[in-house]
Design a protein around this motif. Structure first.
Motif, mmCIF file in Angstrom:
data_model
loop_
_atom_site.group_PDB
_atom_site.id
_atom_site.type_symbol
_atom_site.label_atom_id
_atom_site.label_comp_id
_atom_site.label_asym_id
_atom_site.label_seq_id
_atom_site.Cartn_x
_atom_site.Cartn_y
_atom_site.Cartn_z
ATOM 1 N N GLU A 1 42.730 27.596 32.873
ATOM 2 C CA GLU A 1 44.113 27.283 32.929
ATOM 3 C C GLU A 1 45.140 28.560 32.713
ATOM 4 N N ASP A 2 44.678 29.347 31.666
ATOM 5 C CA ASP A 2 45.634 30.697 31.645
ATOM 6 C C ASP A 2 45.434 31.526 32.565
ATOM 7 N N SER A 3 44.214 31.942 33.051
ATOM 8 C CA SER A 3 44.102 32.884 33.896
ATOM 9 C C SER A 3 44.299 32.690 35.452
ATOM 10 N N LEU A 4 44.266 31.323 35.810
ATOM 11 C CA LEU A 4 44.430 30.802 37.128
ATOM 12 C C LEU A 4 45.683 30.308 37.547
ATOM 13 N N ILE A 5 45.868 29.157 36.767
ATOM 14 C CA ILE A 5 46.752 28.271 37.107
ATOM 15 C C ILE A 5 48.386 29.187 36.745
ATOM 16 N N HIS B 1 48.988 32.219 36.279
ATOM 17 C CA HIS B 1 49.560 33.342 37.000
ATOM 18 C C HIS B 1 49.629 32.873 38.506
ATOM 19 N N LEU B 2 49.435 31.863 38.989
ATOM 20 C CA LEU B 2 49.857 31.378 40.682
ATOM 21 C C LEU B 2 51.486 31.311 40.541
ATOM 22 N N ILE B 3 51.988 31.014 39.507
ATOM 23 C CA ILE B 3 53.441 30.742 39.153
ATOM 24 C C ILE B 3 54.092 31.900 38.790
ATOM 25 N N ILE B 4 53.436 32.720 37.742
ATOM 26 C CA ILE B 4 53.835 33.976 37.138
ATOM 27 C C ILE B 4 53.870 34.997 38.328
ATOM 28 N N ASP B 5 52.995 35.154 38.963
ATOM 29 C CA ASP B 5 52.920 36.278 40.044
ATOM 30 C C ASP B 5 53.473 35.971 41.306
ATOM 31 N N GLY B 6 53.955 34.749 41.543
ATOM 32 C CA GLY B 6 54.880 34.407 42.605
ATOM 33 C C GLY B 6 54.043 34.047 43.953
ATOM 34 N N HIS B 7 52.693 33.637 43.405
ATOM 35 C CA HIS B 7 51.827 33.154 44.669
ATOM 36 C C HIS B 7 52.264 31.733 45.006
ATOM 37 N N ILE B 8 52.741 31.158 44.068
ATOM 38 C CA ILE B 8 53.462 29.816 44.577
ATOM 39 C C ILE B 8 54.753 29.634 44.096
ATOM 40 N N THR B 9 55.685 29.057 44.948
ATOM 41 C CA THR B 9 57.022 29.079 44.427
ATOM 42 C C THR B 9 57.498 27.812 44.665
ATOM 43 N N ILE B 10 58.275 27.337 43.539
ATOM 44 C CA ILE B 10 58.792 25.913 43.660
ATOM 45 C C ILE B 10 60.197 25.860 43.970
ATOM 46 N N ALA B 11 60.487 24.921 44.770
ATOM 47 C CA ALA B 11 62.110 24.683 45.267
ATOM 48 C C ALA B 11 62.817 24.640 43.786
ATOM 49 N N SER B 12 63.888 25.186 44.098
ATOM 50 C CA SER B 12 64.825 25.053 42.620
ATOM 51 C C SER B 12 65.231 23.734 42.199
ATOM 52 N N GLY B 13 65.196 23.058 41.458
ATOM 53 C CA GLY B 13 65.607 21.748 40.891
ATOM 54 C C GLY B 13 64.270 20.882 40.728
ATOM 55 N N LYS B 14 63.159 21.469 41.445
ATOM 56 C CA LYS B 14 61.733 20.733 41.501
ATOM 57 C C LYS B 14 60.696 21.005 40.450
ATOM 58 N N ILE C 1 57.094 19.133 39.433
ATOM 59 C CA ILE C 1 55.887 19.605 40.163
ATOM 60 C C ILE C 1 55.084 20.969 39.459
ATOM 61 N N SER C 2 55.671 21.768 38.593
ATOM 62 C CA SER C 2 55.310 23.119 38.104
ATOM 63 C C SER C 2 53.753 22.767 37.323
ATOM 64 N N PRO C 3 52.940 23.688 37.580
ATOM 65 C CA PRO C 3 51.734 23.161 37.109
ATOM 66 C C PRO C 3 51.777 23.750 35.682
#
Length: 94
Positions: free
Chosen positions: A34-38, A40-53, A57-59
């Motif tokens: 969870e720490d090494s994959l999920i 980092h998808l958010i932290i490194d910007g590989h997945i972006t989530i629309a503002s307000g969502k 949906i944030s992993p």
């Protein structure tokens, strides 16, 4: 406050995984993944989530993700209890 609620909800799944496997390593490996994959998808910007969502949906701390972890934890608990009941049932010798 949201992080504390998230940790409490996630702990259901982690505790049940430990109780089923009787090993801390399954929990350590799941947390490590969870720490090494999920995260980092958010932290490194590989997945972006629309503002307000993000709250939904944030992993990392989303309501849907947290509800999914609680559901998985409760399902694991149900399976564990059912298995323990079967193993503890009296056996009749015929």
């Amino acid at each position: 406050m949201i992080a504390v609620i998230g940790m409490i909800c996630w702990s259901i799944m982690f505790v049940e995984l430990y109780r089923i496997t009787k090993s801390i390593w399954s929990v350590v490996l799941l947390h490590m993944m969870e720490d090494s994959l999920i995260n980092h998808l958010i932290i490194d910007g590989h997945i972006t989530i629309a503002s307000g969502k993000e709250i939904w949906i944030s992993p990392i701390s989303g309501i849907i993700t947290t509800a999914l972890y609680v559901t998985i934890g409760l399902l694991l608990r149900h399976c564990r209890i059912k298995k323990e009941m079967v193993l503890e049932a009296p056996r009749h010798n015929i």
